[in-house]
Design an enzyme around this catalytic site. Structure first.
Site, short mmCIF file in Angstrom:
data_model
loop_
_atom_site.label_atom_id
_atom_site.label_comp_id
_atom_site.label_asym_id
_atom_site.label_seq_id
_atom_site.Cartn_x
_atom_site.Cartn_y
_atom_site.Cartn_z
N ARG A 54 19.88 -61.35 46.69
CA ARG A 54 19.23 -62.01 45.56
C ARG A 54 19.32 -61.57 44.49
O ARG A 54 20.15 -60.74 44.09
CB ARG A 54 16.78 -62.43 45.86
CG ARG A 54 16.84 -60.99 46.79
CD ARG A 54 16.48 -59.65 45.84
NE ARG A 54 15.69 -60.71 44.77
CZ ARG A 54 16.39 -59.94 43.31
NH1 ARG A 54 16.73 -58.16 43.71
NH2 ARG A 54 15.63 -59.89 42.13
N GLY A 55 18.75 -62.42 43.43
CA GLY A 55 18.69 -62.13 42.28
C GLY A 55 20.49 -62.87 42.09
O GLY A 55 20.85 -62.69 42.37
N ALA A 56 20.18 -63.41 40.63
CA ALA A 56 21.29 -64.43 40.00
C ALA A 56 22.31 -64.24 40.81
O ALA A 56 23.16 -64.40 41.17
CB ALA A 56 20.78 -65.09 38.78
N ARG A 97 19.39 -72.20 47.99
CA ARG A 97 18.52 -71.47 46.73
C ARG A 97 19.17 -73.07 45.26
O ARG A 97 19.53 -72.81 45.17
CB ARG A 97 18.42 -70.79 46.66
CG ARG A 97 17.70 -69.76 47.61
CD ARG A 97 17.67 -68.37 47.00
NE ARG A 97 16.15 -68.39 46.07
CZ ARG A 97 15.23 -67.18 45.74
NH1 ARG A 97 16.33 -66.51 45.19
NH2 ARG A 97 14.55 -67.39 45.04
N GLN A 204 9.13 -58.70 44.07
CA GLN A 204 10.60 -57.55 43.84
C GLN A 204 10.05 -56.62 42.64
O GLN A 204 11.12 -56.17 43.06
CB GLN A 204 11.41 -58.28 43.24
CG GLN A 204 11.91 -60.03 44.54
CD GLN A 204 11.32 -61.44 44.23
OE1 GLN A 204 9.96 -60.85 43.76
NE2 GLN A 204 11.51 -62.14 44.40
N ASP A 245 17.44 -66.88 35.77
CA ASP A 245 18.03 -67.31 36.67
C ASP A 245 18.89 -68.88 35.79
O ASP A 245 20.31 -69.03 37.00
CB ASP A 245 17.14 -68.22 38.39
CG ASP A 245 16.46 -66.63 38.54
OD1 ASP A 245 15.51 -65.99 38.40
OD2 ASP A 245 17.41 -66.54 39.58
N ASN A 255 12.62 -68.18 35.24
CA ASN A 255 12.56 -67.55 35.59
C ASN A 255 11.82 -66.88 36.57
O ASN A 255 10.93 -67.63 36.45
CB ASN A 255 12.78 -65.26 34.52
CG ASN A 255 13.53 -64.50 35.62
OD1 ASN A 255 14.18 -64.60 35.78
ND2 ASN A 255 11.81 -63.60 35.05
N LYS A 256 11.88 -66.15 37.71
CA LYS A 256 10.72 -65.59 38.65
C LYS A 256 9.03 -65.60 38.10
O LYS A 256 9.12 -65.85 37.35
CB LYS A 256 10.23 -64.01 38.51
CG LYS A 256 9.45 -63.45 39.88
CD LYS A 256 9.82 -64.48 41.35
CE LYS A 256 11.08 -64.53 42.24
NZ LYS A 256 11.61 -65.03 42.75
O1 MRU Z 1 14.02 -65.01 43.84
P1 MRU Z 1 14.80 -64.07 43.13
O2 MRU Z 1 14.34 -62.30 43.94
O3 MRU Z 1 15.61 -64.31 43.51
O4 MRU Z 1 14.14 -64.22 42.44
C1 MRU Z 1 14.95 -62.71 40.98
C2 MRU Z 1 14.95 -63.30 39.65
O5 MRU Z 1 14.14 -63.96 39.02
C3 MRU Z 1 15.33 -62.82 38.76
O6 MRU Z 1 14.75 -62.06 37.58
C4 MRU Z 1 16.79 -63.45 38.04
O7 MRU Z 1 17.17 -63.53 39.35
C5 MRU Z 1 17.64 -62.50 37.30
S1 MRU Z 1 18.44 -61.37 38.15
C6 MRU Z 1 19.85 -60.71 37.01
#
Ligand code: MRU
Length: 359
Positions: A54-56, A97, A204, A245, A255-256
């Protein structure tokens, strides 16, 4: 391909060795570091959907390699069969996703290579796709380093930095995005403190950000999401840096979930609010935040914690995984090409419209 993590104590989030994809299972951190070989397109889809990777930026790299894994059986067939299967597998992976643009960006890069290639046979075309995926992986590491260099001056001796979710090394294949300036400042001997929001519902911040910063020897303090404004009110936070994201053309960004509340609190307390934005996350085709699709996830993630129920049965639940922060709450975007300030629509386009951006 360099597959070593920048942190000796952390395995690489993603590695490609001898035509095989290896992923670090982030749902098992920090208790255990488990790397598994992922061998089918369905598995790659599940790993992304279940946030095991996970993470963009990491999603973008995993999707590119995942498409290569998907295409391995088609190496024996005709070019026509290869192209048809490629289209089908890319569409399938893209459905894992919806919010992080890096997923479709990584897949589109491979599709473009396939469309333009003049390969002799399916096997040769497959090799070109692998080469592109490796390039995406290497670029991700360089982009993180670029963000680190451009964001470094924001980290002043003695300052307090607040971050939300995990935009760290674990969310990428390099130094992270929001964390890259932190790691670089730490390497230079600058003393500062980081507050990591735990980031409900999937934690996270607690499981990943607090873990990786602590492993790397940074001064990190874990707080619950509801404590962030209080830390600001006490004067303990001098700058906020978060990841993203998807950044729309006007600078609105997803973002999250919880990022919006942090941005509003930062504005109230006059604290600069920066977004670490790799070009792979910039979506100039999306006009504003209103056009960003927000992923809704299972109720179970809200009603349960650590496998135990914490809410009355059959309660109505909302679980949007991301929120959209309007651009006027953003001080600047830290990109690999420099820090972009207001007006974002004009300045993001000037820096990235020709030869850059995810779209
Ligand atoms: O649901 P996730 O854990 O994939 O969400 C991640 C985030 O929101 C991060 O802040 C975003 O992807 C940036 S990662 C460099």
């Amino acid at each position: 391909m360099a597959s070593q993590s920048p942190f000796p104590t952390l395995p690489a989030t993603i590695a490609w060795r001898e035509d095989a994809l290896y992923l670090l299972d982030q749902t098992r951190l920090p208790q255990e570091s488990v790397v598994e070989r992922v061998t089918t397109v369905e598995e790659v889809w599940r790993w992304i959907h279940e946030l095991r990777v996970r993470g963009a930026p990491a999603i973008g790299v995993a999707a590119a390699y995942g498409l290569c894994v998907a295409m391995q059986p088609a190496r024996q067939g005709t070019l026509g069969e290869f192209h048809a299967a490629l289209k089908q597998h890319a569409a399938y992976l893209d459905s894992a996703r919806p919010t992080a643009v890096n997923l479709s960006w990584g897949l589109k890069r491979l599709m473009r290579v396939a469309q333009r290639a003049d390969a002799a046979d399916a096997k040769a075309l497959y090799e070109l796709l692998v080469a592109e995926a490796v390039q995406i992986h290497e670029e991700d590491q360089a982009i993180c380093a670029g963000i680190g260099e451009h964001g470094l001056s924001l980290i002043k001796p003695g300052c307090g930095v607040l971050t939300h979710c995990n935009a760290g090394a674990l969310a990428t294949t390099g130094l992270g995005t929001a964390t890259a300036p932190l790691y670089m400042a730490h390497q230079k001997g600058i003393a500062f403190r980081v507050f990591a929001d735990e980031t409900r519902p999937l934690l996270q911040g607690a499981r990943l950000t607090a873990y990786e910063l602590q492993q790397a020897g940074l001064d990190v303090t874990l707080i619950t999401d509801s404590m962030a404004a209080s830390m600001m009110a006490q004067g303990l936070v001098n700058v906020v840096i978060v990841g993203t994201d998807r950044v729309a053309a006007n600078g609105d960004f997803a973002n999250k979930i919880g990022t919006l509340s942090v941005a509003i609190a930062a504005r109230y307390y006059n604290i600069p609010f920066y977004v670490a934005c790799p070009s792979s996350t910039l979506d100039l085709q999306t006009a504003s935040g209103a056009d960003i699709v927000i992923e809704e996830r299972r109720d179970h993630e809200v009603t349960h914690l650590g496998g135990r129920g914490i809410a009355p049965p059959a309660i109505r639940v909302r679980n949007p995984a991301f929120d959209v922060t309007p651009h006027d709450l953003v001080t600047g975007f830290i990109t690999e090409r420099g820090v972009v300030e207001q007006p974002f629509e004009k300045n993001l386009a000037a820096l990235f419209a020709a030869g850059g951006g995810a779209s």
